[in-house]
Design an enzyme around this catalytic site. Structure first.
Site, PDB file in Angstrom:
ATOM      1  N   GLU A   1       0.844  -1.195   0.000  1.00 47.70           N
ATOM      2  CA  GLU A   1       0.000   0.000   0.000  1.00 47.70           C
ATOM      3  C   GLU A   1       0.877   1.242   0.000  1.00 47.70           C
ATOM      4  O   GLU A   1       1.504   1.578   1.007  1.00 47.70           O
ATOM      5  CB  GLU A   1      -0.920   0.013   1.230  1.00 47.70           C
ATOM      6  CG  GLU A   1      -1.868  -1.165   1.316  1.00 47.70           C
ATOM      7  CD  GLU A   1      -2.942  -1.140   0.243  1.00 47.70           C
ATOM      8  OE1 GLU A   1      -3.283  -0.038  -0.226  1.00 47.70           O
ATOM      9  OE2 GLU A   1      -3.436  -2.213  -0.115  1.00 47.70           O
TER      10      GLU A   1
ATOM     11  N   GLU B   1      -5.657   4.207   8.073  1.00 49.21           N
ATOM     12  CA  GLU B   1      -5.189   3.728   6.762  1.00 49.21           C
ATOM     13  C   GLU B   1      -5.203   2.206   6.700  1.00 49.21           C
ATOM     14  O   GLU B   1      -5.563   1.622   5.667  1.00 49.21           O
ATOM     15  CB  GLU B   1      -3.789   4.260   6.467  1.00 49.21           C
ATOM     16  CG  GLU B   1      -3.306   3.938   5.075  1.00 49.21           C
ATOM     17  CD  GLU B   1      -4.102   4.624   3.984  1.00 49.21           C
ATOM     18  OE1 GLU B   1      -4.603   3.909   3.074  1.00 49.21           O
ATOM     19  OE2 GLU B   1      -4.229   5.853   4.012  1.00 49.21           O
TER      20      GLU B   1
ATOM     21  N   GLU C   1     -10.889  -2.131   1.645  1.00 46.96           N
ATOM     22  CA  GLU C   1     -10.695  -2.227   0.197  1.00 46.96           C
ATOM     23  C   GLU C   1     -10.369  -3.657  -0.220  1.00 46.96           C
ATOM     24  O   GLU C   1     -10.882  -4.145  -1.233  1.00 46.96           O
ATOM     25  CB  GLU C   1      -9.580  -1.281  -0.253  1.00 46.96           C
ATOM     26  CG  GLU C   1     -10.000   0.167  -0.239  1.00 46.96           C
ATOM     27  CD  GLU C   1      -8.937   1.098  -0.780  1.00 46.96           C
ATOM     28  OE1 GLU C   1      -7.798   0.652  -1.040  1.00 46.96           O
ATOM     29  OE2 GLU C   1      -9.253   2.285  -0.949  1.00 46.96           O
TER      30      GLU C   1
END
Length: 128
Positions: A32, A73, A80
């Protein structure tokens, strides 16, 4: 019905949970880009927060606001991944879930910036 994966207790459970957490941090860092950028920002801000904070409360707010960005995050990335696991097809509910998670990251960044700007302003203005 009980979950066979939830049967561990004590030190064994803690060791496995720690390993899973480290695996998650490693996956987030390697996979990420946003998390990686925020980690590097945290590497600068966390030591700076130890210097900038004049009381334990100020220091906790400075450090906590940075860590909160990383936490949110990670949750965003998890949401996601789960959405993408279900389907890569465009869907209104998938978009909503991803957009809401992204908005949470944005708000955590706004909070972090506000805390840091107020602390810097107080330090530069010579306030107590």
């Amino acid at each position: 019905m009980t979950n066979p994966h939830k049967g561990r207790t004590g030190l064994d459970r803690m060791m496995r949970a720690t390993r899973y957490s480290m695996d998650g941090l490693r996956m987030a860092y390697l996979g990420e880009q946003a998390f990686r950028q925020e980690v590097w920002l945290a590497a600068v801000l966390l030591p700076l927060g130890l210097w900038l904070g004049r009381t334990w409360v100020e220091t906790a707010l400075l450090l906590g606001s940075v860590l909160l960005v990383l936490i949110v995050e990670l949750l965003n990335s998890g949401i996601e991944a789960a959405i993408d696991r279900v389907s890569l097809e465009l869907h209104d509910l998938s978009k909503r879930a991803k957009d809401l998670a992204s908005a949470a990251v944005f708000l955590s960044l706004v909070l972090c910036a506000m805390v840091w700007l107020m602390a810097l302003w107080q330090r530069l203005a010579g306030g107590s």
